[in-house]
Design a protein around this motif. Structure first.
Motif, PDB file in Angstrom:
ATOM      1  N   PHE A  45      43.557  36.272  38.023  1.00 13.44           N
ATOM      2  CA  PHE A  45      43.243  38.010  37.860  1.00 13.44           C
ATOM      3  C   PHE A  45      42.699  38.447  37.162  1.00 13.44           C
ATOM      4  CE2 PHE A  45      47.493  35.751  38.775  1.00 13.44           C
ATOM      5  CZ  PHE A  45      47.592  35.878  40.153  1.00 13.44           C
ATOM      6  N   ASP A  46      42.778  39.823  37.201  1.00 18.79           N
ATOM      7  CA  ASP A  46      41.592  41.287  37.138  1.00 18.79           C
ATOM      8  C   ASP A  46      43.080  41.848  36.490  1.00 18.79           C
ATOM      9  OD1 ASP A  46      39.653  42.283  36.230  1.00 18.79           O
ATOM     10  OD2 ASP A  46      39.379  43.914  37.731  1.00 18.79           O
ATOM     11  N   THR A  47      42.165  42.500  34.915  1.00 18.05           N
ATOM     12  CA  THR A  47      42.447  43.068  33.817  1.00 18.05           C
ATOM     13  C   THR A  47      43.696  44.784  34.992  1.00 18.05           C
ATOM     14  OG1 THR A  47      41.311  42.854  31.934  1.00 18.05           O
ATOM     15  CG2 THR A  47      42.722  44.639  31.978  1.00 18.05           C
ATOM     16  N   PRO A  48      45.174  44.536  34.217  1.00 15.73           N
ATOM     17  CA  PRO A  48      45.151  45.775  35.459  1.00 15.73           C
ATOM     18  C   PRO A  48      44.443  46.647  35.736  1.00 15.73           C
ATOM     19  CG  PRO A  48      47.273  44.403  33.919  1.00 15.73           C
ATOM     20  CD  PRO A  48      45.496  44.122  33.896  1.00 15.73           C
ATOM     21  N   GLY A  49      44.611  47.810  36.124  1.00 17.31           N
ATOM     22  CA  GLY A  49      43.652  48.794  36.262  1.00 17.31           C
ATOM     23  C   GLY A  49      44.053  49.824  35.603  1.00 17.31           C
ATOM     24  N   HIS A  50      45.053  49.740  35.656  1.00 13.79           N
ATOM     25  CA  HIS A  50      45.780  51.221  33.998  1.00 13.79           C
ATOM     26  C   HIS A  50      45.312  50.929  32.557  1.00 13.79           C
ATOM     27  CE1 HIS A  50      49.314  49.497  33.450  1.00 13.79           C
ATOM     28  NE2 HIS A  50      49.534  49.134  32.815  1.00 13.79           N
TER      29      HIS A  50
END
Length: 403
Positions: free
Chosen positions: A42-47
């Motif tokens: 998964f990608d690092t969370p946007g916030h």
């Protein structure tokens, strides 16, 4: 060039070597189904990424305190209080370039030649070599699948000597996903209370990738009398898909933390300022990402366990946490491939999967678990399903081992 003895006594990480081999084969144009990678897909969370960008724009690009920014240390303390009811002051917290660095520095700060470190096997590949690199002696203790791959009080007691400095507890563990219950931790604590010279290094990097009820228990919370002897390590890499950000932390006795900080001050100075801002946002911000990704991992786990269980000759124990399966392939030791090659060990078996089916796994002996191989299910269900079909085909092509 002369190479120091501390380097000659260790070997490169098998997981890193496996990943490099996969890259080489892909570079040759082969399509490899890679089940070696120990990081979220998964990608690092946007916030979290937004917090890093804000930090850059605000000029937070300078040196920080050796043991991390006040904001990150407060976030770590709050997280440990929330999850485990543990209280730590600033003097008991340290931040480093990943949990791996924090563990290495803890060993460097405490080991002299001949000091022993008890390491339950199966183990994460780096523990024994970290001990060797710091002049210590790794004491591996076999923990069979029949015991859930977990250290028992009797095995712990028999492994301790006057030279024991540390016991390592990785829970949930890599490569097994096994985790200790509160009752099991209390039983181990009863043994440790009789040996006050022994400290415990708890590696809890997978604690929030958790499939059972409640939170994964921590030894320091289960037995408060051991708090001054437990060094709890964790980080943001696995839980928040932040492996490349390189932020880990440790919580424990102030004297140990001071020693670790002294070593870090003369090596890396401090962790990345921008990564620390991102880590603080991860620990204090919305946690839906964690819950959502764990749900996905659980589905992948269940699918892979089912498919492995349907493959004649293979079996595995369902993990309580993390994103790995340790698969038993002992039935195939001594068997022959269609080309007449003999499968002597788990490394031969892993090579057979790679060469005949282009499926990359890591052999169990790298983890102190001969006769097994490790699968990472931190990848798509589609890839896992195809890889398991290919593994089944590779097994079907092996002859029965001699009786």
């Amino acid at each position: 060039m002369h190479t120091a003895e501390r380097v000659r006594r260790i070997k490169p990480s098998p997981s890193t070597a496996a990943a490099q081999r996969v890259r080489e084969l892909k570079g040759q144009g082969l399509t490899i189904l890679d089940l070696t990678v120990g990081e979220p897909d998964f990608d690092t969370p946007g916030h979290v990424k937004a917090a890093a960008i804000r930090a850059i724009e605000a000029g937070e690009t300078k040196y920080t305190p050796v043991n991390g920014t006040p904001r990150l240390r407060a976030a770590i303390a709050g997280r440990l209080r929330q999850r485990h009811g543990l209280e730590y002051t600033d003097r008991q917290l340290t931040v480093g370039g990943g949990a791996k660095q924090v563990i290495f520095l803890a060993l460097a700060a405490t080991l002299d030649a001949g000091d022993e470190v008890v390491i339950p096997a199966p183990y994460w590949v780096s523990y024994p070599d970290m001990v060797l690199a710091n002049d210590g002696t790794p004491v591996t203790v076999d923990c069979p699948e029949a015991d859930g791959f977990k250290l028992t009080p009797d095995r712990l007691r028999s492994s301790l000597t006057d030279r024991t400095r540390w016991v390592v507890l990785n829970t949930p563990g890599n490569p097994t996903g096994a985790a200790y219950t509160p009752a099991e931790l209390r039983a181990l604590a009863d043994v440790l209370l009789d040996h006050p010279h022994v400290r415990v290094l708890t590696d809890e990097i997978y604690d929030e990738i958790w499939y059972d009820d409640g939170n994964n228990p921590s030894l320091a919370a289960v037995e408060p009398r051991l708090t001054d002897r437990v060094f709890l390590t964790n980080g943001v890499s696995k839980t928040y898909a932040m492996t490349g950000w390189r932020i880990g932390y440790g919580a424990g006795p102030a004297d140990l933390v001071t020693a670790i900080n002294t070593l870090q001050s003369q090596s890396s100075s401090c962790p990345s300022s921008v990564s620390q801002a991102a880590a603080a946002a991860a620990l204090t911000g919305p946690q839906e990402f964690v819950r959502d990704t764990v749900d996905v991992y659980r589905t992948r786990r269940d699918t892979t366990v089912k498919l492995i269980g349907e493959t004649p000759g293979l079996s595995c124990t369902t993990p309580s946490g993390g994103f790995y399966l340790l698969v038993n392939c002992q039935r195939f030791m001594g068997s022959s491939t269609p080309t007449g090659d003999r499968i002597e060990n788990d490394e031969d078996f892993a090579r057979h999967l790679l060469e005949t089916q282009q499926v990359a796994v890591i052999h169990g002996s790298a983890y102190g678990a001969p006769g097994y191989f490790r699968i990472s299910f931190a990848t798509s269900t589609e890839l896992l399903t195809e890889a398991c079909a290919r593994i089944a085909a590779a097994c079907a092509g092996l002859s029965e081992r001699p009786s």
